[in-house]
Enzyme design. Structure first.
Site, PDB file in Angstrom:
ATOM      1  N   GLY A   1      30.032  53.957 -15.349  1.00  0.00           N
ATOM      2  CA  GLY A   1      29.147  53.773 -16.496  1.00  0.00           C
ATOM      3  C   GLY A   1      27.723  54.239 -16.218  1.00  0.00           C
ATOM      4  O   GLY A   1      27.406  54.739 -15.136  1.00  0.00           O
TER       5      GLY A   1
ATOM      6  N   ASP B   1      24.369  53.079 -15.351  1.00  0.00           N
ATOM      7  CA  ASP B   1      23.625  51.939 -14.795  1.00  0.00           C
ATOM      8  C   ASP B   1      24.352  50.610 -15.003  1.00  0.00           C
ATOM      9  O   ASP B   1      23.723  49.577 -15.247  1.00  0.00           O
ATOM     10  CB  ASP B   1      22.213  51.876 -15.405  1.00  0.00           C
ATOM     11  CG  ASP B   1      21.419  53.141 -15.148  1.00  0.00           C
ATOM     12  OD1 ASP B   1      21.626  53.769 -14.093  1.00  0.00           O
ATOM     13  OD2 ASP B   1      20.602  53.521 -16.002  1.00  0.00           O
TER      14      ASP B   1
ATOM     15  N   ASN C   1      22.466  53.428  -6.341  1.00  0.00           N
ATOM     16  CA  ASN C   1      21.482  54.082  -7.202  1.00  0.00           C
ATOM     17  C   ASN C   1      20.302  53.145  -7.352  1.00  0.00           C
ATOM     18  O   ASN C   1      20.416  51.944  -7.089  1.00  0.00           O
ATOM     19  CB  ASN C   1      22.120  54.363  -8.580  1.00  0.00           C
ATOM     20  CG  ASN C   1      21.288  55.313  -9.430  1.00  0.00           C
ATOM     21  OD1 ASN C   1      20.290  55.882  -8.975  1.00  0.00           O
ATOM     22  ND2 ASN C   1      21.703  55.495 -10.676  1.00  0.00           N
ATOM     23  N   THR C   2      19.187  53.680  -7.780  1.00  0.00           N
ATOM     24  CA  THR C   2      18.041  52.849  -8.097  1.00  0.00           C
ATOM     25  C   THR C   2      17.562  53.175  -9.505  1.00  0.00           C
ATOM     26  O   THR C   2      17.608  54.325  -9.936  1.00  0.00           O
ATOM     27  CB  THR C   2      16.901  53.031  -7.067  1.00  0.00           C
ATOM     28  OG1 THR C   2      15.798  52.220  -7.453  1.00  0.00           O
ATOM     29  CG2 THR C   2      16.447  54.477  -6.956  1.00  0.00           C
ATOM     30  N   HIS C   3      17.140  52.131 -10.207  1.00  0.00           N
ATOM     31  CA  HIS C   3      16.780  52.286 -11.610  1.00  0.00           C
ATOM     32  C   HIS C   3      15.473  51.527 -11.873  1.00  0.00           C
ATOM     33  O   HIS C   3      15.317  50.401 -11.401  1.00  0.00           O
ATOM     34  CB  HIS C   3      17.903  51.728 -12.486  1.00  0.00           C
ATOM     35  CG  HIS C   3      17.621  51.849 -13.945  1.00  0.00           C
ATOM     36  ND1 HIS C   3      17.655  53.064 -14.605  1.00  0.00           N
ATOM     37  CD2 HIS C   3      17.265  50.928 -14.868  1.00  0.00           C
ATOM     38  CE1 HIS C   3      17.342  52.871 -15.875  1.00  0.00           C
ATOM     39  NE2 HIS C   3      17.106  51.594 -16.061  1.00  0.00           N
TER      40      HIS C   3
ATOM     41  N   ASP D   1      29.159  52.881 -10.599  1.00  0.00           N
ATOM     42  CA  ASP D   1      30.509  52.953 -11.162  1.00  0.00           C
ATOM     43  C   ASP D   1      30.509  54.052 -12.227  1.00  0.00           C
ATOM     44  O   ASP D   1      29.572  54.843 -12.311  1.00  0.00           O
ATOM     45  CB  ASP D   1      30.980  51.586 -11.690  1.00  0.00           C
ATOM     46  CG  ASP D   1      30.140  51.093 -12.862  1.00  0.00           C
ATOM     47  OD1 ASP D   1      29.321  51.881 -13.395  1.00  0.00           O
ATOM     48  OD2 ASP D   1      30.311  49.930 -13.256  1.00  0.00           O
TER      49      ASP D   1
ATOM     50  N   ARG E   1      31.010  71.225 -16.576  1.00  0.00           N
ATOM     51  CA  ARG E   1      30.612  69.988 -15.916  1.00  0.00           C
ATOM     52  C   ARG E   1      31.612  69.582 -14.815  1.00  0.00           C
ATOM     53  O   ARG E   1      31.228  69.115 -13.745  1.00  0.00           O
ATOM     54  CB  ARG E   1      30.512  68.900 -16.996  1.00  0.00           C
ATOM     55  CG  ARG E   1      30.191  67.525 -16.518  1.00  0.00           C
ATOM     56  CD  ARG E   1      28.708  67.381 -16.305  1.00  0.00           C
ATOM     57  NE  ARG E   1      28.425  66.193 -15.544  1.00  0.00           N
ATOM     58  CZ  ARG E   1      27.292  65.521 -15.613  1.00  0.00           C
ATOM     59  NH1 ARG E   1      26.335  65.919 -16.402  1.00  0.00           N
ATOM     60  NH2 ARG E   1      27.097  64.460 -14.878  1.00  0.00           N
TER      61      ARG E   1
ATOM     62  N   ARG F   1      21.371  62.639 -12.985  1.00  0.00           N
ATOM     63  CA  ARG F   1      22.650  62.974 -13.631  1.00  0.00           C
ATOM     64  C   ARG F   1      23.684  61.920 -13.287  1.00  0.00           C
ATOM     65  O   ARG F   1      23.608  61.278 -12.232  1.00  0.00           O
ATOM     66  CB  ARG F   1      23.154  64.335 -13.168  1.00  0.00           C
ATOM     67  CG  ARG F   1      22.265  65.463 -13.634  1.00  0.00           C
ATOM     68  CD  ARG F   1      22.949  66.796 -13.517  1.00  0.00           C
ATOM     69  NE  ARG F   1      22.027  67.854 -13.868  1.00  0.00           N
ATOM     70  CZ  ARG F   1      21.775  68.239 -15.115  1.00  0.00           C
ATOM     71  NH1 ARG F   1      22.376  67.671 -16.132  1.00  0.00           N
ATOM     72  NH2 ARG F   1      20.907  69.217 -15.353  1.00  0.00           N
TER      73      ARG F   1
HETATM   74  C1  GAR Z   1      12.563  56.178  -9.679  1.00  0.00           C
HETATM   75  O1  GAR Z   1      11.744  55.327 -10.426  1.00  0.00           O
HETATM   76  C2  GAR Z   1      14.014  55.927 -10.031  1.00  0.00           C
HETATM   77  O2  GAR Z   1      14.297  54.610 -10.345  1.00  0.00           O
HETATM   78  C3  GAR Z   1      14.189  56.787 -11.245  1.00  0.00           C
HETATM   79  O3  GAR Z   1      13.497  57.966 -10.930  1.00  0.00           O
HETATM   80  C4  GAR Z   1      12.397  57.639 -10.094  1.00  0.00           C
HETATM   81  C5  GAR Z   1      12.442  58.566  -8.899  1.00  0.00           C
HETATM   82  O4  GAR Z   1      11.213  58.821  -8.381  1.00  0.00           O
HETATM   83  N1  GAR Z   1      15.570  57.012 -11.507  1.00  0.00           N
HETATM   84  C6  GAR Z   1      16.108  56.888 -12.704  1.00  0.00           C
HETATM   85  O5  GAR Z   1      15.471  56.655 -13.713  1.00  0.00           O
HETATM   86  C7  GAR Z   1      17.614  57.095 -12.755  1.00  0.00           C
HETATM   87  N2  GAR Z   1      18.131  56.655 -13.997  1.00  0.00           N
HETATM   88  P1  GAR Z   1      11.061  59.766  -7.086  1.00  0.00           P
HETATM   89  O6  GAR Z   1      11.632  61.138  -7.442  1.00  0.00           O
HETATM   90  O7  GAR Z   1       9.601  59.830  -6.809  1.00  0.00           O
HETATM   91  O8  GAR Z   1      11.837  59.141  -5.959  1.00  0.00           O
END
Ligand code: GAR
Length: 218
Positions: A149, A151, A113-115, A147, A71, A97
């Site tokens: 952690g 999310d 990031n987006t969640h 960061d 890793r 990841r």
């Molecule tokens: C999105 O909903 C994003 O928030 C999520 O993956 C999807 C990406 O969709 N990410 C996570 O869950 C990260 N923990 P995409 O490949 O169509 O852009």
């Protein structure tokens, strides 16, 4: 970035479909957007989003965990590959990841990031499934700084999505993703155009303190 009038350089990391990345690529068609995707990097060679990036003439590369002995070696290789493209902002758009110390050290405070949930509720790899199982009536999406952690970074922007009684994980995720694509594209644009500041957990976009490495030598 050495010229404050040049668009900010975005390096986007993906693992899958790439629809969020596509929203940023479409937003940057507006010359006033202020940012340009200079590279798309995936941890998976089969990520469908890589083809979308190629269609937009954006250079792509793959840094797969399976190609490294451990890793730590992968973490170092990923950081080096990102750095090669001299990003002003690193955008995780469905990158599944955790980002390790090498990237956090080099790009700390400049990774978003987006969640697919309203953090701090339902962090982790199954934010949509967990919100449904938890009986949430409202969930949504969160754009946050990264960061060390899972999310846990300071929240930059959020949007709410109602949970319907007949929702499945897939139907709810699709509705979230529709909102999320606009939120990510708009938030990244505002961050690069207006800068942002962080005070404890609170992020302000549009503060006078620019976090981008902009050297005003135009
Ligand atoms: C999105 O909903 C994003 O928030 C999520 O993956 C999807 C990406 O969709 N990410 C996570 O869950 C990260 N923990 P995409 O490949 O169509 O852009």
């Amino acid at each position: 970035m050495t010229n404050s009038t040049a668009p900010a350089r975005l390096v986007v990391l993906i693992s899958g479909a790439g629809s969020t990345m596509r929203a940023v690529l479409e937003a940057q068609r507006d010359p006033g957007y202020g940012a340009s995707v200079v590279a798309v990097i995936s941890d998976r060679a089969d990520a469908a989003g890589l083809e979308i990036a190629r269609e937009h003439a954006v250079p792509t590369s793959v840094v797969a965990l399976s190609d490294f002995s451990d890793r730590e070696a992968w973490d170092r290789a990923l950081a080096e590959e990102v750095e090669r493209h001299e990003p002003d902002l690193v955008v995780l758009a469905g990158f599944m990841r955790l980002i390790g110390a090498p990237s956090l050290t080099r790009f700390g405070g400049r990774i978003v990031n987006t969640h697919p949930a309203l953090l701090p509720a339902y962090p982790g790899a199954h934010g949509v499934r967990d919100a449904l199982a938890g009986g949430a009536k409202v969930t949504g999406c969160t754009v946050m700084l990264v960061d060390e952690g899972v999310d846990t970074g300071p929240i930059v922007a959020q949007a709410a999505v109602e949970v319907w009684d007949d929702d499945t994980e897939s139907s709810l995720h699709e509705r979230i993703k529709t909102v999320e694509r606009s939120l990510v594209a708009a938030t990244v644009g505002r961050m690069v155009r207006e800068g942002w500041s962080v005070d404890g957990r609170r992020v302000t976009v549009g503060d006078t303190a620019k976090n981008l490495n902009t050297e005003d030598d135009a």
